[in-house]
Scaffold this motif. Structure first.
Motif, PDB file in Angstrom:
ATOM      1  N   SER A  68       0.832  -1.217   0.000  1.00  0.00           N
ATOM      2  CA  SER A  68       0.000   0.000   0.000  1.00  0.00           C
ATOM      3  C   SER A  68       0.861   1.261   0.000  1.00  0.00           C
ATOM      4  O   SER A  68       1.986   1.277   0.514  1.00  0.00           O
ATOM      5  N   GLY A  69       0.311   2.299  -0.589  1.00  0.00           N
ATOM      6  CA  GLY A  69       1.014   3.585  -0.640  1.00  0.00           C
ATOM      7  C   GLY A  69       0.320   4.563  -1.561  1.00  0.00           C
ATOM      8  O   GLY A  69      -0.761   4.288  -2.099  1.00  0.00           O
ATOM      9  N   TRP A  70       0.941   5.718  -1.763  1.00  0.00           N
ATOM     10  CA  TRP A  70       0.332   6.798  -2.543  1.00  0.00           C
ATOM     11  C   TRP A  70       0.804   6.765  -3.999  1.00  0.00           C
ATOM     12  O   TRP A  70       1.976   6.550  -4.290  1.00  0.00           O
ATOM     13  N   MET A  71      -0.160   6.976  -4.916  1.00  0.00           N
ATOM     14  CA  MET A  71       0.139   7.097  -6.343  1.00  0.00           C
ATOM     15  C   MET A  71      -0.612   8.304  -6.897  1.00  0.00           C
ATOM     16  O   MET A  71      -1.629   8.718  -6.346  1.00  0.00           O
ATOM     17  N   TYR A  72      -0.097   8.852  -7.979  1.00  0.00           N
ATOM     18  CA  TYR A  72      -0.787  10.001  -8.594  1.00  0.00           C
ATOM     19  C   TYR A  72      -1.020   9.741 -10.087  1.00  0.00           C
ATOM     20  O   TYR A  72      -0.305   8.967 -10.733  1.00  0.00           O
ATOM     21  N   SER A  73      -2.032  10.402 -10.602  1.00  0.00           N
ATOM     22  CA  SER A  73      -2.308  10.380 -12.037  1.00  0.00           C
ATOM     23  C   SER A  73      -2.494  11.819 -12.511  1.00  0.00           C
ATOM     24  O   SER A  73      -2.846  12.707 -11.725  1.00  0.00           O
ATOM     25  N   VAL A  74      -2.233  12.047 -13.792  1.00  0.00           N
ATOM     26  CA  VAL A  74      -2.469  13.351 -14.412  1.00  0.00           C
ATOM     27  C   VAL A  74      -3.412  13.134 -15.578  1.00  0.00           C
ATOM     28  O   VAL A  74      -3.106  12.366 -16.508  1.00  0.00           O
ATOM     29  N   ASN A  75      -4.569  13.755 -15.502  1.00  0.00           N
ATOM     30  CA  ASN A  75      -5.605  13.579 -16.527  1.00  0.00           C
ATOM     31  C   ASN A  75      -5.956  12.095 -16.677  1.00  0.00           C
ATOM     32  O   ASN A  75      -6.136  11.591 -17.803  1.00  0.00           O
ATOM     33  N   ASP A  76      -6.026  11.397 -15.512  1.00  0.00           N
ATOM     34  CA  ASP A  76      -6.410   9.978 -15.424  1.00  0.00           C
ATOM     35  C   ASP A  76      -5.389   9.025 -16.034  1.00  0.00           C
ATOM     36  O   ASP A  76      -5.692   7.846 -16.259  1.00  0.00           O
ATOM     37  N   ASN A  77      -4.185   9.496 -16.260  1.00  0.00           N
ATOM     38  CA  ASN A  77      -3.091   8.644 -16.733  1.00  0.00           C
ATOM     39  C   ASN A  77      -1.980   8.618 -15.699  1.00  0.00           C
ATOM     40  O   ASN A  77      -1.663   9.638 -15.088  1.00  0.00           O
ATOM     41  N   PHE A  78      -1.372   7.424 -15.506  1.00  0.00           N
ATOM     42  CA  PHE A  78      -0.279   7.292 -14.550  1.00  0.00           C
ATOM     43  C   PHE A  78       1.053   7.464 -15.296  1.00  0.00           C
ATOM     44  O   PHE A  78       1.439   6.587 -16.081  1.00  0.00           O
ATOM     45  N   PRO A  79       1.747   8.585 -15.060  1.00  0.00           N
ATOM     46  CA  PRO A  79       2.965   8.883 -15.831  1.00  0.00           C
ATOM     47  C   PRO A  79       4.129   7.920 -15.574  1.00  0.00           C
ATOM     48  O   PRO A  79       4.986   7.757 -16.440  1.00  0.00           O
ATOM     49  N   GLY A  80       4.179   7.298 -14.394  1.00  0.00           N
ATOM     50  CA  GLY A  80       5.315   6.431 -14.076  1.00  0.00           C
ATOM     51  C   GLY A  80       6.586   7.210 -13.790  1.00  0.00           C
ATOM     52  O   GLY A  80       7.693   6.677 -13.895  1.00  0.00           O
ATOM     53  N   GLN A  81       6.477   8.492 -13.424  1.00  0.00           N
ATOM     54  CA  GLN A  81       7.612   9.340 -13.038  1.00  0.00           C
ATOM     55  C   GLN A  81       7.420   9.801 -11.605  1.00  0.00           C
ATOM     56  O   GLN A  81       6.288   9.888 -11.124  1.00  0.00           O
ATOM     57  N   ASN A  82       8.544  10.078 -10.933  1.00  0.00           N
ATOM     58  CA  ASN A  82       8.380  10.610  -9.580  1.00  0.00           C
ATOM     59  C   ASN A  82       7.797  12.015  -9.658  1.00  0.00           C
ATOM     60  O   ASN A  82       7.957  12.726 -10.653  1.00  0.00           O
ATOM     61  N   ALA A  83       7.096  12.394  -8.590  1.00  0.00           N
ATOM     62  CA  ALA A  83       6.327  13.648  -8.593  1.00  0.00           C
ATOM     63  C   ALA A  83       7.193  14.887  -8.762  1.00  0.00           C
ATOM     64  O   ALA A  83       6.698  15.940  -9.169  1.00  0.00           O
ATOM     65  N   GLY A  84       8.468  14.752  -8.472  1.00  0.00           N
ATOM     66  CA  GLY A  84       9.350  15.913  -8.577  1.00  0.00           C
ATOM     67  C   GLY A  84       9.889  16.160  -9.966  1.00  0.00           C
ATOM     68  O   GLY A  84      10.567  17.163 -10.187  1.00  0.00           O
ATOM     69  N   SER A  85       9.595  15.286 -10.919  1.00  0.00           N
ATOM     70  CA  SER A  85      10.138  15.452 -12.265  1.00  0.00           C
ATOM     71  C   SER A  85       9.069  15.656 -13.342  1.00  0.00           C
ATOM     72  O   SER A  85       9.387  16.103 -14.438  1.00  0.00           O
ATOM     73  N   TYR A  86       7.809  15.348 -13.017  1.00  0.00           N
ATOM     74  CA  TYR A  86       6.759  15.494 -14.030  1.00  0.00           C
ATOM     75  C   TYR A  86       6.305  16.944 -14.097  1.00  0.00           C
ATOM     76  O   TYR A  86       5.802  17.502 -13.120  1.00  0.00           O
ATOM     77  N   ARG A  87       6.444  17.555 -15.291  1.00  0.00           N
ATOM     78  CA  ARG A  87       6.084  18.958 -15.510  1.00  0.00           C
ATOM     79  C   ARG A  87       4.644  19.074 -15.995  1.00  0.00           C
ATOM     80  O   ARG A  87       4.186  18.282 -16.824  1.00  0.00           O
ATOM     81  N   LEU A  88       3.957  20.076 -15.488  1.00  0.00           N
ATOM     82  CA  LEU A  88       2.534  20.231 -15.768  1.00  0.00           C
ATOM     83  C   LEU A  88       2.250  21.315 -16.807  1.00  0.00           C
ATOM     84  O   LEU A  88       3.056  22.223 -17.012  1.00  0.00           O
ATOM     85  N   LYS A  89       1.070  21.208 -17.411  1.00  0.00           N
ATOM     86  CA  LYS A  89       0.573  22.213 -18.344  1.00  0.00           C
ATOM     87  C   LYS A  89      -0.700  22.826 -17.783  1.00  0.00           C
ATOM     88  O   LYS A  89      -1.360  22.244 -16.923  1.00  0.00           O
ATOM     89  N   ASP A  90      -1.024  24.002 -18.287  1.00  0.00           N
ATOM     90  CA  ASP A  90      -2.222  24.693 -17.821  1.00  0.00           C
ATOM     91  C   ASP A  90      -3.463  23.820 -18.015  1.00  0.00           C
ATOM     92  O   ASP A  90      -3.675  23.246 -19.091  1.00  0.00           O
ATOM     93  N   GLY A  91      -4.266  23.698 -16.958  1.00  0.00           N
ATOM     94  CA  GLY A  91      -5.492  22.927 -17.030  1.00  0.00           C
ATOM     95  C   GLY A  91      -5.356  21.467 -16.660  1.00  0.00           C
ATOM     96  O   GLY A  91      -6.360  20.737 -16.665  1.00  0.00           O
TER      97      GLY A  91
END
Length: 221
Positions: free
Chosen positions: A183-206
């Motif tokens: 068990s643990g925490w995971m994140y998705s962006v726009n319902d997709n799992f990038p497979g990158q650590n949270a400190g390296s994934y760059r975001l776009k507006d919206g």
């Protein structure tokens, strides 16, 4: 009579001499020009005044000093205006809007696996943070957004940093491995799992971020 005539002549000569002397030291000529001669010509209010050399020299020096001070003040004023103009013309840094949601709903389906002492931290609906929109700098990371939200909502964020990047250990006292060993925490962006650590994934507006707690493999849909 001859003596009287001589006295009158002497007085007349003295008067003429005195008038010439006064005229030598204080003749006024209306002009806008500035010239200096042996008698010392200077300008006062648009008029030339003839004075002795020492007085003219001092007055001219005072005028030069005054002009130098005025030029210096004008230059400083122009520099300040230029600096202000540069500051005003500097463009504002672009900001973007990012939405974020945090939940641990999967724990509600696996309460029997939950470690002792954590049940009080689990929200009844499993929602830790309902969807909110935050403004962040352009090119921010998922971690930047999470840290911004943590400052506002006091999520008791726990992060582990290593040579591989950053890893989110806990959010709002809900930590990894409290509901099963995987068990643990995971994140998705726009319902997709990038497979990158949270400190390296760059975001776009919206972009839309979802932080979700997983108890078992493939329980996040």
């Amino acid at each position: 009579m001859k003596k009287i005539s001589k006295v009158i002549i002497i007085i007349f000569v003295l008067l003429i001499t005195a008038c010439k002397a006064d005229d030598k030291h204080a003749r006024l000529i209306s002009t806008n020009a500035l010239k200096v001669n042996g008698n010392g010509l200077i300008v006062e209010n648009g008029n030339i005044v003839v004075r002795d050399d020492e007085t003219a020299s001092n007055t001219i020096n005072d005028n030069k000093s005054s002009n130098l001070t005025n030029d210096t003040n004008n230059n400083q004023s122009n520099n300040i205006k230029n600096n202000d103009s540069n500051e005003v013309s500097k463009p504002d840094e672009q900001m973007i809007d990012i939405s974020i949601t945090i939940d641990c709903k999967t724990i509600l389906d696996n309460m029997s696996d939950l470690k002792n002492g954590y049940v009080d931290f689990i929200p009844k609906d499993g929602v830790i943070l309902d969807s909110v929109v935050v403004k962040v700098k352009n090119n921010s990371t998922v971690l930047n957004v999470l840290e911004t939200v943590n400052e506002k909502y006091d999520l008791n964020l726990k992060i582990r940093k290593s040579s591989f990047g950053v890893y989110i250990i806990g959010i709002k006292y809900i930590e990894e491995k409290i509901c099963g060993n995987s068990s643990g925490w995971m994140y998705s962006v726009n319902d997709n799992f990038p497979g990158q650590n949270a400190g390296s994934y760059r975001l776009k507006d919206g972009d839309n971020i979802k932080w979700r707690f997983t108890c078992k493999p493939n329980d996040l849909k």
